[in-house]
Design a protein around this motif. Structure first.
Motif, PDB file in Angstrom:
ATOM      1  N   MET A  23      -9.399   7.312   8.933  1.00  0.00           N
ATOM      2  CA  MET A  23      -8.171   7.153   9.706  1.00  0.00           C
ATOM      3  C   MET A  23      -7.797   5.678   9.820  1.00  0.00           C
ATOM      4  O   MET A  23      -6.630   5.301   9.630  1.00  0.00           O
ATOM      5  CB  MET A  23      -8.347   7.764  11.097  1.00  0.00           C
ATOM      6  CG  MET A  23      -7.062   7.875  11.862  1.00  0.00           C
ATOM      7  SD  MET A  23      -7.238   8.795  13.387  1.00  0.00           S
ATOM      8  CE  MET A  23      -8.099   7.652  14.391  1.00  0.00           C
ATOM      9  N   ALA A  24      -8.764   4.812  10.093  1.00  0.00           N
ATOM     10  CA  ALA A  24      -8.490   3.377  10.206  1.00  0.00           C
ATOM     11  C   ALA A  24      -8.003   2.802   8.885  1.00  0.00           C
ATOM     12  O   ALA A  24      -7.070   1.985   8.853  1.00  0.00           O
ATOM     13  CB  ALA A  24      -9.744   2.650  10.690  1.00  0.00           C
ATOM     14  N   LEU A  25      -8.634   3.211   7.788  1.00  0.00           N
ATOM     15  CA  LEU A  25      -8.213   2.719   6.471  1.00  0.00           C
ATOM     16  C   LEU A  25      -6.795   3.172   6.123  1.00  0.00           C
ATOM     17  O   LEU A  25      -5.994   2.391   5.609  1.00  0.00           O
ATOM     18  CB  LEU A  25      -9.190   3.179   5.393  1.00  0.00           C
ATOM     19  CG  LEU A  25     -10.540   2.483   5.386  1.00  0.00           C
ATOM     20  CD1 LEU A  25     -11.491   3.169   4.406  1.00  0.00           C
ATOM     21  CD2 LEU A  25     -10.378   1.014   5.026  1.00  0.00           C
ATOM     22  N   ILE A  26      -6.494   4.432   6.399  1.00  0.00           N
ATOM     23  CA  ILE A  26      -5.166   4.961   6.073  1.00  0.00           C
ATOM     24  C   ILE A  26      -4.093   4.259   6.897  1.00  0.00           C
ATOM     25  O   ILE A  26      -3.080   3.801   6.364  1.00  0.00           O
ATOM     26  CB  ILE A  26      -5.122   6.487   6.296  1.00  0.00           C
ATOM     27  CG1 ILE A  26      -5.970   7.186   5.237  1.00  0.00           C
ATOM     28  CG2 ILE A  26      -3.684   7.008   6.270  1.00  0.00           C
ATOM     29  CD1 ILE A  26      -6.228   8.660   5.535  1.00  0.00           C
ATOM     30  N   VAL A  27      -4.321   4.158   8.195  1.00  0.00           N
ATOM     31  CA  VAL A  27      -3.327   3.511   9.060  1.00  0.00           C
ATOM     32  C   VAL A  27      -3.219   2.026   8.719  1.00  0.00           C
ATOM     33  O   VAL A  27      -2.106   1.473   8.644  1.00  0.00           O
ATOM     34  CB  VAL A  27      -3.675   3.730  10.549  1.00  0.00           C
ATOM     35  CG1 VAL A  27      -2.796   2.881  11.456  1.00  0.00           C
ATOM     36  CG2 VAL A  27      -3.535   5.198  10.916  1.00  0.00           C
ATOM     37  N   GLY A  28      -4.368   1.366   8.493  1.00  0.00           N
ATOM     38  CA  GLY A  28      -4.332  -0.056   8.122  1.00  0.00           C
ATOM     39  C   GLY A  28      -3.602  -0.292   6.817  1.00  0.00           C
ATOM     40  O   GLY A  28      -2.797  -1.226   6.702  1.00  0.00           O
ATOM     41  N   ALA A  29      -3.866   0.548   5.823  1.00  0.00           N
ATOM     42  CA  ALA A  29      -3.165   0.411   4.538  1.00  0.00           C
ATOM     43  C   ALA A  29      -1.671   0.653   4.703  1.00  0.00           C
ATOM     44  O   ALA A  29      -0.849  -0.055   4.097  1.00  0.00           O
ATOM     45  CB  ALA A  29      -3.746   1.391   3.523  1.00  0.00           C
ATOM     46  N   ASN A  30      -1.325   1.622   5.527  1.00  0.00           N
ATOM     47  CA  ASN A  30       0.089   1.925   5.744  1.00  0.00           C
ATOM     48  C   ASN A  30       0.803   0.759   6.423  1.00  0.00           C
ATOM     49  O   ASN A  30       1.917   0.395   6.035  1.00  0.00           O
ATOM     50  CB  ASN A  30       0.229   3.209   6.556  1.00  0.00           C
ATOM     51  CG  ASN A  30       1.624   3.761   6.498  1.00  0.00           C
ATOM     52  OD1 ASN A  30       2.289   3.707   5.464  1.00  0.00           O
ATOM     53  ND2 ASN A  30       2.095   4.305   7.615  1.00  0.00           N
ATOM     54  N   VAL A  31       0.199   0.178   7.422  1.00  0.00           N
ATOM     55  CA  VAL A  31       0.799  -0.975   8.106  1.00  0.00           C
ATOM     56  C   VAL A  31       0.923  -2.150   7.152  1.00  0.00           C
ATOM     57  O   VAL A  31       1.977  -2.804   7.088  1.00  0.00           O
ATOM     58  CB  VAL A  31      -0.034  -1.354   9.356  1.00  0.00           C
ATOM     59  CG1 VAL A  31       0.407  -2.698   9.925  1.00  0.00           C
ATOM     60  CG2 VAL A  31       0.077  -0.271  10.422  1.00  0.00           C
ATOM     61  N   THR A  32      -0.114  -2.407   6.381  1.00  0.00           N
ATOM     62  CA  THR A  32      -0.077  -3.511   5.417  1.00  0.00           C
ATOM     63  C   THR A  32       1.024  -3.302   4.385  1.00  0.00           C
ATOM     64  O   THR A  32       1.808  -4.223   4.106  1.00  0.00           O
ATOM     65  CB  THR A  32      -1.450  -3.637   4.712  1.00  0.00           C
ATOM     66  OG1 THR A  32      -2.454  -3.836   5.701  1.00  0.00           O
ATOM     67  CG2 THR A  32      -1.455  -4.795   3.735  1.00  0.00           C
ATOM     68  N   LEU A  33       1.107  -2.093   3.825  1.00  0.00           N
ATOM     69  CA  LEU A  33       2.160  -1.805   2.856  1.00  0.00           C
ATOM     70  C   LEU A  33       3.552  -1.936   3.458  1.00  0.00           C
ATOM     71  O   LEU A  33       4.475  -2.436   2.816  1.00  0.00           O
ATOM     72  CB  LEU A  33       1.981  -0.400   2.276  1.00  0.00           C
ATOM     73  CG  LEU A  33       0.907  -0.244   1.214  1.00  0.00           C
ATOM     74  CD1 LEU A  33       0.721   1.223   0.866  1.00  0.00           C
ATOM     75  CD2 LEU A  33       1.283  -1.037  -0.022  1.00  0.00           C
ATOM     76  N   ARG A  34       3.692  -1.492   4.702  1.00  0.00           N
ATOM     77  CA  ARG A  34       5.002  -1.555   5.354  1.00  0.00           C
ATOM     78  C   ARG A  34       5.455  -3.004   5.508  1.00  0.00           C
ATOM     79  O   ARG A  34       6.623  -3.330   5.301  1.00  0.00           O
ATOM     80  CB  ARG A  34       4.940  -0.867   6.719  1.00  0.00           C
ATOM     81  CG  ARG A  34       6.297  -0.656   7.327  1.00  0.00           C
ATOM     82  CD  ARG A  34       6.280   0.092   8.648  1.00  0.00           C
ATOM     83  NE  ARG A  34       5.448   1.279   8.590  1.00  0.00           N
ATOM     84  CZ  ARG A  34       4.567   1.615   9.545  1.00  0.00           C
ATOM     85  NH1 ARG A  34       4.399   0.844  10.594  1.00  0.00           N
ATOM     86  NH2 ARG A  34       3.866   2.714   9.438  1.00  0.00           N
ATOM     87  N   LEU A  36       4.220  -5.714   3.770  1.00  0.00           N
ATOM     88  CA  LEU A  36       4.270  -6.455   2.507  1.00  0.00           C
ATOM     89  C   LEU A  36       5.354  -5.961   1.555  1.00  0.00           C
ATOM     90  O   LEU A  36       5.942  -6.754   0.811  1.00  0.00           O
ATOM     91  CB  LEU A  36       2.914  -6.390   1.796  1.00  0.00           C
ATOM     92  CG  LEU A  36       1.750  -7.106   2.482  1.00  0.00           C
ATOM     93  CD1 LEU A  36       0.468  -6.922   1.679  1.00  0.00           C
ATOM     94  CD2 LEU A  36       2.065  -8.584   2.677  1.00  0.00           C
ATOM     95  N   THR A  37       5.626  -4.656   1.576  1.00  0.00           N
ATOM     96  CA  THR A  37       6.559  -4.102   0.595  1.00  0.00           C
ATOM     97  C   THR A  37       7.774  -3.426   1.222  1.00  0.00           C
ATOM     98  O   THR A  37       8.653  -2.969   0.505  1.00  0.00           O
ATOM     99  CB  THR A  37       5.855  -3.063  -0.293  1.00  0.00           C
ATOM    100  OG1 THR A  37       5.478  -1.943   0.507  1.00  0.00           O
ATOM    101  CG2 THR A  37       4.633  -3.657  -0.973  1.00  0.00           C
ATOM    102  N   ALA A  38       7.800  -3.319   2.540  1.00  0.00           N
ATOM    103  CA  ALA A  38       8.875  -2.620   3.261  1.00  0.00           C
ATOM    104  C   ALA A  38       8.897  -1.123   2.954  1.00  0.00           C
ATOM    105  O   ALA A  38       9.882  -0.454   3.190  1.00  0.00           O
ATOM    106  CB  ALA A  38      10.245  -3.257   2.977  1.00  0.00           C
ATOM    107  N   HIS A  39       7.805  -0.616   2.416  1.00  0.00           N
ATOM    108  CA  HIS A  39       7.654   0.822   2.170  1.00  0.00           C
ATOM    109  C   HIS A  39       6.337   1.272   2.775  1.00  0.00           C
ATOM    110  O   HIS A  39       5.380   0.511   2.839  1.00  0.00           O
ATOM    111  CB  HIS A  39       7.657   1.128   0.664  1.00  0.00           C
ATOM    112  CG  HIS A  39       8.931   0.761  -0.013  1.00  0.00           C
ATOM    113  ND1 HIS A  39      10.091   1.471   0.148  1.00  0.00           N
ATOM    114  CD2 HIS A  39       9.219  -0.271  -0.848  1.00  0.00           C
ATOM    115  CE1 HIS A  39      11.050   0.904  -0.564  1.00  0.00           C
ATOM    116  NE2 HIS A  39      10.549  -0.162  -1.177  1.00  0.00           N
TER     117      HIS A  39
END
Length: 175
Positions: A23-34, A36-39
């Protein structure tokens, strides 16, 4: 038997650690992608939500083992020694009946939901709702493993597999 119990508790704990890590990895990756890439990942929120549901039901048994659930002990504290044990035995039997009923209800509900799929991940809801019967099944196992010290001495087992805690239920806020 104690070795099997320690293995069971350890596996239950490691499953929770794996779910929390995912859960932490998924949410962290999602926040980072949002940022860095606006997606963002369209399935991240859904996956985190379902992992949280599984963690809640899967961890309830471990919380039960150590007296982590809320309890009111006023009546128990007012009873003499034999009355205390009888009341605790009635509570254990009532909990076992309730947990068994919830396994049945949860399984029936999961089966009814098996043909619907989640919006983003397209996962059958059966896998989401199966957390309820699995979690209550784990609660039954954990309760059966701690029932004797709980009924006889009013003590909970420790997570590390050692003997029951030195502090009895009497006067505790969560026992």
């Amino acid at each position: 038997m104690q070795r099997l119990e320690r293995i069971f508790v350890a596996l239950n704990g490691w499953a929770l650690i794996a779910m929390l890590s995912a859960m932490a990895l998924i949410v962290g990756a999602n926040v980072t992608l949002r940022y860095l890439t606006a997606h963002s990942l369209p399935w991240a929120d859904e996956a985190a939500r379902y992992l949280m549901i599984w963690m809640t039901f899967g961890g309830a048994g471990l919380a039960l083992r150590v007296g982590g659930h809320v309890a009111i002990t006023n009546l128990q504290d007012a009873l003499p020694g034999t009355g205390e044990r009888v009341l605790r035995a009635l509570i254990v039997v009532t909990l076992l009946a309730f947990f068994g009923f919830m396994v049945w209800v949860g399984w029936q509900y999961a089966l009814r939901m098996q043909y619907q799929v989640t919006p983003a991940m397209r996962l059958p809801f059966l896998y989401v709702y199966a957390a309820m019967p699995v979690g209550f099944g784990l609660l039954i196992l954990h309760l059966l493993l701690i029932a004797r010290p709980l009924i006889t001495a009013g003590k909970y087992k420790r997570m590390d597999g050692a003997k029951a805690q030195d502090t009895p239920l009497r006067g505790s806020a969560n026992g």
